[in-house]
Enzyme design. Structure first.
Site, PDB file in Angstrom:
ATOM      1  N   LYS A  22       0.837  -1.214   0.000  1.00  0.00           N
ATOM      2  CA  LYS A  22       0.000   0.000   0.000  1.00  0.00           C
ATOM      3  C   LYS A  22       0.868   1.258   0.000  1.00  0.00           C
ATOM      4  CE  LYS A  22      -1.741   1.560   4.017  1.00  0.00           C
ATOM      5  NZ  LYS A  22      -1.417   2.984   4.280  1.00  0.00           N
ATOM      6  N   ASN A  23       1.862   1.288   0.883  1.00  0.00           N
ATOM      7  CA  ASN A  23       2.641   2.521   1.030  1.00  0.00           C
ATOM      8  C   ASN A  23       3.582   2.777  -0.145  1.00  0.00           C
ATOM      9  OD1 ASN A  23       1.318   2.967   3.381  1.00  0.00           O
ATOM     10  ND2 ASN A  23       3.068   2.536   4.735  1.00  0.00           N
ATOM     11  N   CYS A 116      -5.495   7.992   9.206  1.00  0.00           N
ATOM     12  CA  CYS A 116      -5.765   7.385  10.512  1.00  0.00           C
ATOM     13  C   CYS A 116      -5.424   8.378  11.623  1.00  0.00           C
ATOM     14  CB  CYS A 116      -4.919   6.132  10.702  1.00  0.00           C
ATOM     15  SG  CYS A 116      -5.533   4.697   9.830  1.00  0.00           S
ATOM     16  N   ARG A 121      -0.371  14.926  12.820  1.00  0.00           N
ATOM     17  CA  ARG A 121       0.440  14.524  11.660  1.00  0.00           C
ATOM     18  C   ARG A 121       0.697  15.758  10.813  1.00  0.00           C
ATOM     19  NH1 ARG A 121      -1.537   8.627   9.660  1.00  0.00           N
ATOM     20  NH2 ARG A 121       0.538   8.609   8.741  1.00  0.00           N
ATOM     21  N   ASP A 305       4.602   0.727  11.963  1.00  0.00           N
ATOM     22  CA  ASP A 305       3.404   0.064  11.443  1.00  0.00           C
ATOM     23  C   ASP A 305       3.280  -1.379  11.926  1.00  0.00           C
ATOM     24  OD1 ASP A 305       2.597   2.317  10.160  1.00  0.00           O
ATOM     25  OD2 ASP A 305       3.245   1.706   8.165  1.00  0.00           O
ATOM     26  N   ARG A 397      -8.304  -0.637   4.829  1.00  0.00           N
ATOM     27  CA  ARG A 397      -7.397   0.361   4.211  1.00  0.00           C
ATOM     28  C   ARG A 397      -6.106  -0.305   3.761  1.00  0.00           C
ATOM     29  NH1 ARG A 397      -8.287   6.067   6.827  1.00  0.00           N
ATOM     30  NH2 ARG A 397      -7.035   6.567   5.035  1.00  0.00           N
TER      31      ARG A 397
HETATM   32  C1  UD1 Z   1       4.395   6.873   6.230  1.00  0.00           C
HETATM   33  C2  UD1 Z   1       3.529   5.651   6.071  1.00  0.00           C
HETATM   34  C3  UD1 Z   1       3.007   5.180   7.420  1.00  0.00           C
HETATM   35  C4  UD1 Z   1       4.170   4.971   8.368  1.00  0.00           C
HETATM   36  C5  UD1 Z   1       5.061   6.207   8.431  1.00  0.00           C
HETATM   37  C6  UD1 Z   1       6.313   6.002   9.257  1.00  0.00           C
HETATM   38  C7  UD1 Z   1       2.566   5.949   3.869  1.00  0.00           C
HETATM   39  C8  UD1 Z   1       1.334   6.163   3.059  1.00  0.00           C
HETATM   40  N1  UD1 Z   1       2.406   5.957   5.208  1.00  0.00           N
HETATM   41  O1  UD1 Z   1       3.556   7.899   6.779  1.00  0.00           O
HETATM   42  O2  UD1 Z   1       2.294   3.961   7.229  1.00  0.00           O
HETATM   43  O3  UD1 Z   1       3.649   4.707   9.665  1.00  0.00           O
HETATM   44  O4  UD1 Z   1       5.477   6.580   7.097  1.00  0.00           O
HETATM   45  O5  UD1 Z   1       7.037   4.928   8.789  1.00  0.00           O
HETATM   46  O6  UD1 Z   1       3.635   5.725   3.342  1.00  0.00           O
HETATM   47  N2  UD1 Z   1       6.282  14.665  10.670  1.00  0.00           N
HETATM   48  C9  UD1 Z   1       6.371  15.997  11.001  1.00  0.00           C
HETATM   49  N3  UD1 Z   1       6.249  16.917  10.011  1.00  0.00           N
HETATM   50  C10 UD1 Z   1       6.049  16.563   8.708  1.00  0.00           C
HETATM   51  C11 UD1 Z   1       5.994  15.199   8.370  1.00  0.00           C
HETATM   52  C12 UD1 Z   1       6.107  14.265   9.381  1.00  0.00           C
HETATM   53  O7  UD1 Z   1       6.523  16.348  12.162  1.00  0.00           O
HETATM   54  O8  UD1 Z   1       5.966  17.465   7.851  1.00  0.00           O
HETATM   55  C13 UD1 Z   1       6.376  13.639  11.738  1.00  0.00           C
HETATM   56  C14 UD1 Z   1       5.060  12.871  11.901  1.00  0.00           C
HETATM   57  O9  UD1 Z   1       4.158  13.567  12.716  1.00  0.00           O
HETATM   58  C15 UD1 Z   1       5.538  11.588  12.517  1.00  0.00           C
HETATM   59  C16 UD1 Z   1       6.907  11.371  11.867  1.00  0.00           C
HETATM   60  O10 UD1 Z   1       7.309  12.645  11.370  1.00  0.00           O
HETATM   61  O11 UD1 Z   1       5.713  11.751  13.897  1.00  0.00           O
HETATM   62  C17 UD1 Z   1       6.900  10.350  10.746  1.00  0.00           C
HETATM   63  O12 UD1 Z   1       6.059  10.777   9.714  1.00  0.00           O
HETATM   64  P1  UD1 Z   1       6.298  10.381   8.185  1.00  0.00           P
HETATM   65  O13 UD1 Z   1       7.562   9.610   8.048  1.00  0.00           O
HETATM   66  O14 UD1 Z   1       6.126  11.602   7.374  1.00  0.00           O
HETATM   67  O15 UD1 Z   1       5.079   9.394   7.951  1.00  0.00           O
HETATM   68  P2  UD1 Z   1       4.047   9.421   6.763  1.00  0.00           P
HETATM   69  O16 UD1 Z   1       4.734   9.710   5.479  1.00  0.00           O
HETATM   70  O17 UD1 Z   1       2.858  10.224   7.164  1.00  0.00           O
END
Ligand code: UD1
Length: 418
Positions: A22-23, A116, A121, A305, A397
């Site tokens: 999915k990711n 979720c 986030r 995850d 999902r």
């Molecule tokens: C992706 C995955 C999700 C996984 C996560 C971490 C997808 C669709 N989803 O989510 O399943 O759990 O990686 O491996 O690929 N953060 C900030 N500012 C930002 C962006 C992120 O503070 O602009 C923080 C987030 O709040 C979180 C951490 O960074 O605490 C990790 O987020 P991120 O790696 O961006 O996860 P996603 O891309 O949302």
């Protein structure tokens, strides 16, 4: 309201295949916007999040067709700049359309994404990086307006290796003028898969899978064909299902290297693990052992995850396990439900202490997010008696044919539709 009904206590055995990730597929689908052509993407699971992404592509003006697990995305002609809030809110990863639309049209209008409920986030890292590439960004009335006419390659340093921010910058920078160097990027295998697809389209990206990615901007990209990598979290879920029931399974169509943190933990729990080129075999002991420390980290660390599934699995392990969640702060919502099943778990901030009990007992529980929901299925498979998991739409999902796959492995599980 539909529910998943599980009669627990049956050791799983047999062979099961894992579907596409999915990711990985979500950013790859967004990347089709970067070319004007007919893209063929194989191994695309039929999941709610994938289908919402396809709705976004259709809204933009792409033509989308599915045949089995192959998607054909025709991005010829004019594509729009805007994704409506109704669609954006349904999916956190929709934010990668910001970079993709900007690359194609130099302008984008999107609202803050949903997904979720795992705690805050934010998208500050995405915004900051795009601004560094010269994108002018204005946030007003819940919308983010981006103007990328002045976009050009730069050196960017991420303060945290965010997966989504890394993907967004890659998408935007592929068609920006000049060289972009991104430091401290996410090293997740899904980033490598996205880079592989973009490079097939003609992009010049190197270093994906390391903490430094270099992108030489090109003027145009062409359509490409790609096979999405296997889902490492789905694979881990099935392994946890087998481990918690004292079972013995073979999980195929995986890349074992992607699973190394989870496999190492499963070994610590006493499971015998064998790996081949694209399979993993697991044989569980009579009772699992506890694990003194699981700390979630960016890849190649232990994946956030997979944390919920391990938490559920360790509820019946011998001894006390400590789990630290460092990525998302609200990932212990399932604990309340596990306690209803007889688990002995206490949570203090980002730390869960799991004191293993000999048995869980079936109960009515409710999923609150995707992986937490899958973890309740893990617990239900081990519990004595019947477990009913409400809100299975969260699980949908990320898992295609979960009940069917587990049934194939001998589980007694079915969905009740109302
Ligand atoms: C992706 C995955 C999700 C996984 C996560 C971490 C997808 C669709 N989803 O989510 O399943 O759990 O990686 O491996 O690929 N953060 C900030 N500012 C930002 C962006 C992120 O503070 O602009 C923080 C987030 O709040 C979180 C951490 O960074 O605490 C990790 O987020 P991120 O790696 O961006 O996860 P996603 O891309 O949302």
């Amino acid at each position: 309201m539909s529910r998943i009904l599980i009669e627990g206590g049956i050791p799983l055995s047999g062979v099961a295949d894992v579907h596409g990730a999915k990711n990985a597929v979500l950013p790859i689908l967004a990347a089709t916007v970067l070319n004007e052509g007919v893209n063929v993407i194989h191994n695309c699971p039929n999941l709610r999040d994938v289908n919402i992404t396809l709705e976004m592509l259709k809204y933009l003006g792409a033509n989308v067709q599915r045949e089995g697990d192959t998607l054909t995305i025709d991005t010829r002609g004019r594509l729009g700049n805007h994704i409506p809030e109704k669609l954006m809110r349904q999916l956190r990863s929709s934010i990668v359309f910001m970079g993709a639309i900007l690359a194609r049209n130099k302008r984008a209008k999107i609202s803050a994404p949903g997904g979720c409920e795992l705690g805050p986030r934010p998208i500050d890292l995405h915004i900051k990086a795009l601004k560094e590439l010269g994108v002018k960004i204005r946030e007003t009335h819940g919308y983010i307006f981006c103007n990328g006419l002045g976009m050009e390659g730069k050196e960017i340093h991420l303060s945290f290796p965010s997966v989504g921010a890394t993907e967004n910058i890659m998408l935007a920078a592929c068609l920006a003028k000049g060289k972009t160097i991104i430091q401290n990027v996410a090293k997740e295998p899904e980033i490598e898969d996205l880079a592989a697809y973009l490079n097939k389209m003609g992009a010049k990206i190197s270093g994906a899978g390391t903490s430094r990615i270099v992108i030489d901007g090109v003027e145009r990209l062409d359509a490409a064909e790609h096979r999405v990598m296997p889902d490492r979290i789905v694979a881990t879920t099935y392994l946890c299902c087998a481990a918690v029931t004292g079972g013995s399974v073979e999980i195929r169509k995986v890349i074992p290297d992607h699973l190394s943190a989870s496999l190492s933990c499963l070994r610590d729990c006493g499971c015998e693990i064998a790996v081949g080129r694209d399979w993993v075999k697991l044989k569980a002991p009579g009772r699992l052992h506890s694990v003194s420390d699981i700390t979630t980290m960016p890849y190649p660390g232990f994946p956030t995850d997979a944390q919920s599934m391990f938490l559920a699995m360790l509820c019946t392990a011998e001894g006390t396990s400590i789990i630290k969640e460092t990525i998302f702060e609200s990932r212990f919502k399932l604990v309340e439900e596990l306690v209803r099943m007889g688990a002995d778990v206490t949570v203090d901030g980002r730390i869960a202490v799991v004191r293993g009990v000999p048995k869980l007992s079936g109960a009515d529980v409710s999923a609150a997010d995707l992986r937490g929901g899958a973890a309740l299925v893990v617990a239900g498979l081990a519990a004595e008696g019947m477990t009913e998991v409400e809100n299975p739409h969260f699980i949908d999902r990320g898992y295609e044919q979960l009940e069917e796959t587990l049934t194939l492995l001998g589980a007694k599980i079915k969905r009740l539709l109302d």
